[in-house]
Design a protein around this motif. Structure first.
Motif, short mmCIF file in Angstrom:
data_model
loop_
_atom_site.label_atom_id
_atom_site.label_comp_id
_atom_site.label_asym_id
_atom_site.label_seq_id
_atom_site.Cartn_x
_atom_site.Cartn_y
_atom_site.Cartn_z
N PRO A 87 46.60 73.94 52.89
CA PRO A 87 47.52 73.01 51.63
C PRO A 87 47.35 72.32 51.96
O PRO A 87 47.59 70.86 52.92
CB PRO A 87 48.88 73.71 51.27
N THR A 88 48.01 70.89 51.18
CA THR A 88 47.99 69.14 51.78
C THR A 88 48.73 69.06 50.36
O THR A 88 48.93 69.09 49.55
CB THR A 88 47.29 68.92 51.65
N THR A 89 50.02 67.80 51.18
CA THR A 89 51.25 67.85 50.49
C THR A 89 51.41 65.56 50.87
O THR A 89 50.99 65.29 51.90
CB THR A 89 52.59 68.27 50.55
N VAL A 90 51.04 65.26 49.87
CA VAL A 90 51.78 63.99 49.78
C VAL A 90 52.62 63.45 48.81
O VAL A 90 52.87 64.02 48.06
CB VAL A 90 49.92 63.29 48.94
N ILE A 91 53.36 62.45 49.06
CA ILE A 91 54.24 61.90 48.56
C ILE A 91 54.26 60.67 48.73
O ILE A 91 53.46 59.97 49.23
CB ILE A 91 55.84 61.59 48.88
N PHE A 92 54.07 59.88 47.14
CA PHE A 92 54.42 58.61 46.58
C PHE A 92 55.57 57.80 46.45
O PHE A 92 56.78 58.46 45.69
CB PHE A 92 53.37 57.76 45.99
N ASP A 93 55.75 57.10 47.41
CA ASP A 93 57.08 55.97 46.19
C ASP A 93 57.02 55.21 45.51
O ASP A 93 56.08 55.46 44.74
CB ASP A 93 58.21 55.52 47.59
N ARG A 94 58.27 54.98 45.09
CA ARG A 94 58.35 54.37 43.51
C ARG A 94 57.47 53.22 43.47
O ARG A 94 57.31 52.67 42.55
CB ARG A 94 59.81 54.04 43.20
N LYS A 104 63.13 68.95 38.86
CA LYS A 104 62.20 69.47 37.86
C LYS A 104 62.98 68.37 36.35
O LYS A 104 62.31 68.01 36.01
CB LYS A 104 62.39 71.00 37.12
N ASN A 105 64.39 69.14 36.19
CA ASN A 105 65.12 67.61 34.89
C ASN A 105 65.40 66.18 35.64
O ASN A 105 65.88 65.47 34.63
CB ASN A 105 66.03 68.51 34.87
N ASP A 106 64.77 65.40 36.89
CA ASP A 106 64.96 64.20 37.62
C ASP A 106 63.79 63.61 36.65
O ASP A 106 62.43 63.91 37.23
CB ASP A 106 65.17 64.03 38.90
N LYS A 107 64.15 62.76 35.63
CA LYS A 107 62.93 62.08 35.78
C LYS A 107 62.35 60.94 36.27
O LYS A 107 61.51 60.16 35.72
CB LYS A 107 63.61 60.93 34.47
N ASN A 108 63.18 60.64 37.87
CA ASN A 108 62.48 59.44 38.79
C ASN A 108 61.29 60.14 39.65
O ASN A 108 61.11 60.00 40.65
CB ASN A 108 63.67 58.95 39.63
N VAL A 109 61.67 61.38 39.47
CA VAL A 109 60.72 62.02 40.08
C VAL A 109 59.78 63.40 39.20
O VAL A 109 59.79 64.04 38.58
CB VAL A 109 61.20 63.45 41.63
N PRO A 150 56.76 79.71 47.51
CA PRO A 150 58.39 79.77 47.47
C PRO A 150 59.33 78.56 47.76
O PRO A 150 60.67 78.12 47.41
CB PRO A 150 58.58 81.66 47.94
N SER A 151 59.27 77.81 49.02
CA SER A 151 59.76 76.85 48.92
C SER A 151 59.43 75.76 47.98
O SER A 151 60.79 74.67 47.76
CB SER A 151 59.75 76.62 50.60
N LEU A 152 58.71 75.69 47.36
CA LEU A 152 57.77 74.38 46.50
C LEU A 152 58.45 75.12 45.52
O LEU A 152 59.60 74.25 45.16
CB LEU A 152 56.26 74.42 46.62
N HIS A 153 58.50 75.49 44.92
CA HIS A 153 59.23 77.05 44.03
C HIS A 153 60.65 76.30 43.88
O HIS A 153 61.77 75.52 43.23
CB HIS A 153 59.00 77.82 44.06
N LYS A 154 61.00 76.33 44.70
CA LYS A 154 62.67 75.95 45.21
C LYS A 154 62.89 74.65 44.72
O LYS A 154 63.85 73.41 44.61
CB LYS A 154 63.39 76.85 46.49
N LEU A 155 62.27 73.92 46.02
CA LEU A 155 61.96 72.80 46.02
C LEU A 155 62.15 71.76 44.26
O LEU A 155 63.37 70.73 43.77
CB LEU A 155 61.50 71.99 46.89
N TYR A 156 61.35 71.90 44.04
CA TYR A 156 60.82 71.83 42.68
C TYR A 156 61.51 71.73 41.35
O TYR A 156 62.16 71.08 40.57
CB TYR A 156 59.25 72.13 42.19
N ALA A 157 62.56 73.27 41.58
CA ALA A 157 63.84 73.57 40.52
C ALA A 157 64.73 72.45 40.60
O ALA A 157 65.48 72.16 40.22
CB ALA A 157 64.49 74.41 41.29
N GLN A 158 64.78 71.87 42.09
CA GLN A 158 66.38 70.97 42.09
C GLN A 158 65.52 69.67 41.71
O GLN A 158 66.87 69.28 40.96
CB GLN A 158 66.14 70.62 44.00
N PHE A 193 54.95 63.39 43.87
CA PHE A 193 55.16 64.54 44.35
C PHE A 193 53.68 65.16 44.42
O PHE A 193 53.56 65.91 43.58
CB PHE A 193 55.86 65.42 44.95
N ILE A 194 52.52 65.78 45.35
CA ILE A 194 51.50 66.12 44.98
C ILE A 194 50.86 67.55 46.30
O ILE A 194 50.79 66.94 46.97
CB ILE A 194 50.38 65.78 44.96
#
Length: 190
Positions: A153-160, A104-109, A94-102, A78-79
């Motif tokens: 802002p620009t947000t991009v997400i790459f899959d696995r 942040k301990n996930d090693k796959n994200v 704030p919404s990004l902060h809440k998403l990250y908090a969900q 997630f960039i």
């Protein structure tokens, strides 16, 4: 005196309008209000799935550590490209902060918040002042235009597999259950 009483509402409205236009935090607060009532949802109805070569796309953190996206294959990436002076960026933080908090301990994200001004000291102070513990990075290589051209802002997400799965220019509310489900779906897809 009658003239002042008649125009007091106009003066208040004009003052509020000027504050929204001229003060970035006031504009961000106004935009954040629009986000909470349902505006600015990320478009997940038409997900992208284009393959990308992530090798050599690099970012550096405030300590100078460099991260190469090619080394992150097997993880959802997630960039978010943002700047401290950008009111829409401030509004979605704030919404990004809440998403990250969900996650942040996930090693796959992996989350990467890129300061588009490349002034990491200023950005780190901004984050600290607002108590956002987001992983902050700057540019360490050229970024392909399909990932980031210039809009903030620009947000991009790459899959696995390193495929570009989501790209959004502009503000969005990322603390939405549909978006959390989207990231979880990317995590479980091989």
């Amino acid at each position: 005196m009658k003239l002042i009483k008649k125009n007091i509402l106009n003066i208040l409205f004009l003052t509020l309008l000027l504050a929204i236009v001229l003060v970035p935090d006031a504009k961000a607060f106004f935009i954040r209000g629009l986000m909470t009532i349902g505006f600015y949802k990320p478009d997940l109805e038409h997900p992208i799935s284009t393959s990308s070569n992530l090798e050599g796309i690099k970012f550096k953190d405030i300590k100078g550590n460099v991260i190469d996206l090619g080394d992150l294959k097997g993880k959802v990436i997630f960039i978010n490209f943002w700047a401290t002076w950008c009111p829409p960026c401030r509004a979605e933080m704030p919404s990004l902060h809440k998403l990250y908090a969900q996650f942040k301990n996930d090693k796959n994200v992996v989350f990467i918040f890129v300061d588009a001004d490349d002034d990491l000291k200023k950005s780190a102070k901004f984050m600290a002042d607002r108590q956002y513990g987001l992983p902050l990075y700057g540019f360490a290589s050229e970024i392909p235009k399909q990932i980031f051209e210039s809009a903030l802002p620009t947000t991009v997400i790459f899959d696995r597999q390193g495929r570009l799965s989501f790209r959004h220019e502009g503000i969005a509310n990322y603390n939405d259950q549909k978006f959390v489900d989207f990231i979880n779906k990317l995590k479980s897809t091989k």
